[in-house]
Design a protein around this motif. Structure first.
Motif, short mmCIF file in Angstrom:
data_model
loop_
_atom_site.label_atom_id
_atom_site.label_comp_id
_atom_site.label_asym_id
_atom_site.label_seq_id
_atom_site.Cartn_x
_atom_site.Cartn_y
_atom_site.Cartn_z
N GLY A 38 65.73 36.04 105.34
CA GLY A 38 65.94 36.98 104.26
C GLY A 38 66.70 38.21 104.62
N LEU A 39 66.58 38.90 105.71
CA LEU A 39 67.43 39.88 106.12
C LEU A 39 69.04 39.44 106.00
CD1 LEU A 39 67.46 42.71 107.58
CD2 LEU A 39 67.29 41.77 109.52
N ARG A 40 69.41 38.22 106.43
CA ARG A 40 70.65 37.83 106.60
C ARG A 40 71.24 37.75 105.04
NH1 ARG A 40 72.33 32.92 105.54
NH2 ARG A 40 70.34 31.93 105.90
N LYS A 41 70.34 37.39 104.18
CA LYS A 41 70.71 36.83 102.69
C LYS A 41 70.83 38.15 102.05
CE LYS A 41 68.75 32.25 102.54
NZ LYS A 41 67.66 31.43 101.86
N SER A 42 70.05 39.27 102.28
CA SER A 42 69.92 40.50 101.56
C SER A 42 71.10 41.24 102.06
CB SER A 42 68.64 41.25 101.91
OG SER A 42 68.40 41.70 103.29
N LEU A 43 71.74 41.05 103.14
CA LEU A 43 72.91 42.19 103.64
C LEU A 43 74.17 41.21 103.65
CD1 LEU A 43 71.44 43.64 106.60
CD2 LEU A 43 71.73 44.56 104.37
N ARG A 74 70.38 50.74 109.41
CA ARG A 74 71.13 51.92 108.98
C ARG A 74 72.58 51.24 108.61
NH1 ARG A 74 69.78 56.52 113.42
NH2 ARG A 74 67.73 56.92 112.37
N ASP A 75 72.87 51.18 107.41
CA ASP A 75 74.20 50.56 106.79
C ASP A 75 75.02 51.72 106.36
OD1 ASP A 75 75.83 48.90 105.53
OD2 ASP A 75 74.71 48.29 103.74
N TYR A 76 76.41 51.64 107.04
CA TYR A 76 77.34 52.76 106.74
C TYR A 76 78.31 52.23 105.68
CZ TYR A 76 74.80 55.21 110.35
OH TYR A 76 73.93 55.95 111.19
N ASP A 77 78.31 51.01 105.33
CA ASP A 77 79.42 50.46 104.49
C ASP A 77 79.82 51.27 103.25
OD1 ASP A 77 79.95 48.38 106.12
OD2 ASP A 77 78.87 46.88 105.10
N PHE A 78 78.88 51.67 102.48
CA PHE A 78 79.17 52.55 101.23
C PHE A 78 78.33 53.60 101.29
CE2 PHE A 78 79.79 48.05 100.31
CZ PHE A 78 81.12 47.98 99.99
N GLY A 79 78.45 54.42 102.23
CA GLY A 79 77.64 55.71 102.56
C GLY A 79 76.44 55.04 103.17
N GLU A 80 75.78 56.36 103.83
CA GLU A 80 74.69 56.03 104.84
C GLU A 80 73.44 55.74 103.93
OE1 GLU A 80 72.03 57.75 108.25
OE2 GLU A 80 73.72 59.07 107.48
N ARG A 120 78.30 39.86 103.19
CA ARG A 120 79.39 40.20 103.59
C ARG A 120 80.20 41.21 103.01
NH1 ARG A 120 81.24 34.57 106.39
NH2 ARG A 120 79.45 34.17 107.54
N VAL A 121 81.11 42.09 103.55
CA VAL A 121 81.79 42.93 102.93
C VAL A 121 83.32 42.58 103.30
CG1 VAL A 121 82.59 45.38 102.52
CG2 VAL A 121 80.12 44.75 102.62
N GLY A 122 84.25 42.56 102.44
CA GLY A 122 85.66 42.14 102.71
C GLY A 122 86.37 43.15 103.66
N ALA A 123 87.24 42.82 104.51
CA ALA A 123 87.93 43.73 105.11
C ALA A 123 89.06 44.40 104.76
CB ALA A 123 88.55 43.24 106.60
N GLU A 124 89.33 45.66 104.86
CA GLU A 124 90.54 46.30 104.21
C GLU A 124 91.72 45.82 105.07
OE1 GLU A 124 89.80 50.45 104.37
OE2 GLU A 124 87.87 50.40 103.41
#
Length: 100
Positions: free
Chosen positions: A88-93, A45-51, A95-99
């Motif tokens: 493959g899971l690590r590469k497909s997700l 479940r990814d909540y970074d840019f919407g669920e 990193r997102v920069g911190a605010e």
């Protein structure tokens, strides 16, 4: 190559006979139970840019240490090991920069 004497050949034959007798007189080994068709399921479940929900299904193959991978209903790889799945899971997700 070394020469095999009659005594060494007889000794090896006796050792093999004793080993097979010991193996046959022991109880049968416990074989592992058959594994189910769907062996593991990873839900992300990814909540970074919407669920967003991603499902990774790992199915049985002819090897015990490999899986047939299906991601969100689409086949990904025919046979893949656990470490390659995690890579493959690590590469497909990414990193997102911190605010700030």
């Amino acid at each position: 190559m070394y020469r095999k004497t009659k005594r060494s050949v007889e000794t090896i034959a006796r050792m093999n006979a004793a080993r097979s007798l010991r193996r046959m007189s022991a109880p049968a080994p416990d074989y592992p139970a058959t594994v189910p068709e769907l062996r593991r399921q990873i839900i992300i479940r990814d909540y970074d840019f919407g669920e967003r929900i991603h499902t990774i299904d790992l199915y049985r193959t002819n090897r015990i240490d490999c899986y047939r991978v299906v991601v969100d209903g689409t086949p990904w790889k025919v046979r893949m090991g656990w470490s390659r799945i995690l890579a493959g899971l690590r590469k497909s997700l990414p990193r997102v920069g911190a605010e700030s």
